[in-house]
Design an enzyme around this catalytic site. Structure first.
Site, PDB file in Angstrom:
ATOM      1  N   LEU A  38       0.681  -1.342  -0.071  1.00  0.00           N
ATOM      2  CA  LEU A  38      -0.061   0.045  -0.032  1.00  0.00           C
ATOM      3  C   LEU A  38       0.811   1.223   0.089  1.00  0.00           C
ATOM      4  O   LEU A  38       1.938   1.226   0.629  1.00  0.00           O
ATOM      5  CB  LEU A  38      -0.943   0.007   1.306  1.00  0.00           C
ATOM      6  N   ASP A  39       0.605   2.278  -0.917  1.00  0.00           N
ATOM      7  CA  ASP A  39       1.354   3.483  -0.765  1.00  0.00           C
ATOM      8  C   ASP A  39       1.399   4.032   0.732  1.00  0.00           C
ATOM      9  O   ASP A  39       0.502   3.481   1.612  1.00  0.00           O
ATOM     10  CB  ASP A  39       0.710   4.668  -1.527  1.00  0.00           C
ATOM     11  N   LYS A  40       2.295   5.001   0.987  1.00  0.00           N
ATOM     12  CA  LYS A  40       2.799   5.354   2.372  1.00  0.00           C
ATOM     13  C   LYS A  40       1.444   5.898   2.991  1.00  0.00           C
ATOM     14  O   LYS A  40       1.152   5.742   4.098  1.00  0.00           O
ATOM     15  CB  LYS A  40       3.858   6.538   2.085  1.00  0.00           C
ATOM     16  N   ARG A  88      -5.066   5.043  -8.193  1.00  0.00           N
ATOM     17  CA  ARG A  88      -4.890   6.596  -8.344  1.00  0.00           C
ATOM     18  C   ARG A  88      -4.655   7.083  -9.645  1.00  0.00           C
ATOM     19  O   ARG A  88      -5.504   8.001  -9.978  1.00  0.00           O
ATOM     20  CB  ARG A  88      -3.779   7.143  -7.497  1.00  0.00           C
TER      21      ARG A  88
END
Length: 340
Positions: free
Chosen positions: A142-144, A251
């Site tokens: 997962l992105d930060k 995104r």
């Protein structure tokens, strides 16, 4: 002392002429390509009975390649006492609900303070020697600043089984669901985004829809529409399901159809002025959010040992719940105002 473990790969006809490290990475998903390169250079890879030390060497159809994995070393990087929200844990896997701001894996700019550091400390001696090093097996990321559910392998066999599930995409039991607050409102209740996704041609670190990328498929469904004070839609709550798992897929895809995620500073820059249409409560909640409004709320997997289907759900974290509540309240107030 633990014995060495070997992996044997037979080169297929359609792999002839490809680089050795690339082919091995496709066949042995528990090892990163960089780890394989170091094993090759270190003399741990043989073609027939001959040691081969060139990661770029071309392979031939029918070649039999043997990779020797040395006994597990001590964890690298080191463990750190970082609090974790553990949803489920047994001897094979651990499922966590990742908070915002937590990077998954050490990298340039984030050498410490990551999820991997936290897991090494939390799991301790229960970790197996994944890839020759005692560390958790990361099978997806997962992105930060994306919150939500992640599963991590604690053993080599669990890592292999989970890697296969994530590679099978829609053909297996794996399900990954996300909730996103996006700008505007789609013109239909649900849809599928099917594109090629690859590196952005002009911006390092970004992804883009292009003609040379890898297939990326996202299914989405609109759950709720939020109106501005003028009665026109300003934002929506959307549920997304991943069929593939490319970097920044959701995104990029949502921005591609004209509905970037609220707070996304990378892919939603052209929509910053939309915040002026929000009421004071929603505008303040968005400013406090300070990240993309994206949450991994659903994860379903087949347990790598018991074969039981496990499903986990995560409620919206506080910052996203406050933003959603503010949007909902202002939308209801807009609906009660008389139209001129």
């Amino acid at each position: 002392m633990a014995d060495n473990v070997t992996e044997t790969v037979t080169i297929a006809a359609d792999e002839a002429g490809l680089r050795l490290d690339r082919v091995l990475a496709a066949h042995i998903p528990i090892l990163s390509r960089s780890r394989l390169k170091s094993l090759i250079v270190g003399g741990q890879v043989k073609l027939a009975a001959r040691t081969i030390r060139d990661p770029a060497a071309s392979v031939k159809s029918g070649d039999v390649v043997t990779v020797t994995l040395p006994p597990a070393e001590q964890a690298s990087p080191e463990g750190e006492a970082i609090p974790l929200n553990v949803v489920y844990e047994d001897q094979a896997i651990i499922v966590i609900d990742k908070p915002k701001g937590l990077v998954v894996h050490p990298a340039a700019g984030h050498p410490t303070g990551t999820l991997v550091n936290a897991l090494i400390a939390h799991c301790g001696a229960s970790l197996s020697g994944i890839g020759g090093v005692r560390r958790p097996g990361i099978v997806h990321r997962l992105d930060k600043d994306t919150t939500g559910l992640m599963v991590v392998a604690k053993t080599d066999s669990a890592h292999r089984a989970l890697s296969r599930q994530f590679a099978e995409k829609s053909e297996g039991p794996l399900r990954r669901g996300y909730l996103a607050l996006v700008w505007g409102a789609p013109d239909r209740p649900k849809g599928t985004i099917d594109t090629l996704l690859g590196r952005h041609p002009h911006s390092r670190g970004k992804q883009a829809v292009n003609r040379t990328g890898r297939p990326a498929v996202t299914h989405w469904q609109a759950l709720e529409r939020f109106d501005a004070t003028d009665g026109k839609p300003v934002a929506s709550l959307i549920a997304c399901t991943l069929e593939t798992g490319r970097t920044h897929q959701l995104r990029v895809h949502l921005a591609h159809i004209g509905h970037p995620i609220l707070g996304d500073a990378t892919y939603g820059t052209g929509f910053r002025t939309k915040a002026s249409r929000l009421g004071p409560r929603a505008r303040a909640a968005l400013e406090d959010l300070g990240r993309q409004a994206l949450h991994a709320y659903l994860l379903a997997i087949e347990h790598p040992e018991t074969r039981e289907i496990l499903e986990f759900r995560s409620e919206l974290p506080g910052d996203l719940r406050r933003l959603t509540d503010a949007l909902h309240m202002e939308s209801r107030e807009a609906g009660r105002k008389p139209r001129e």
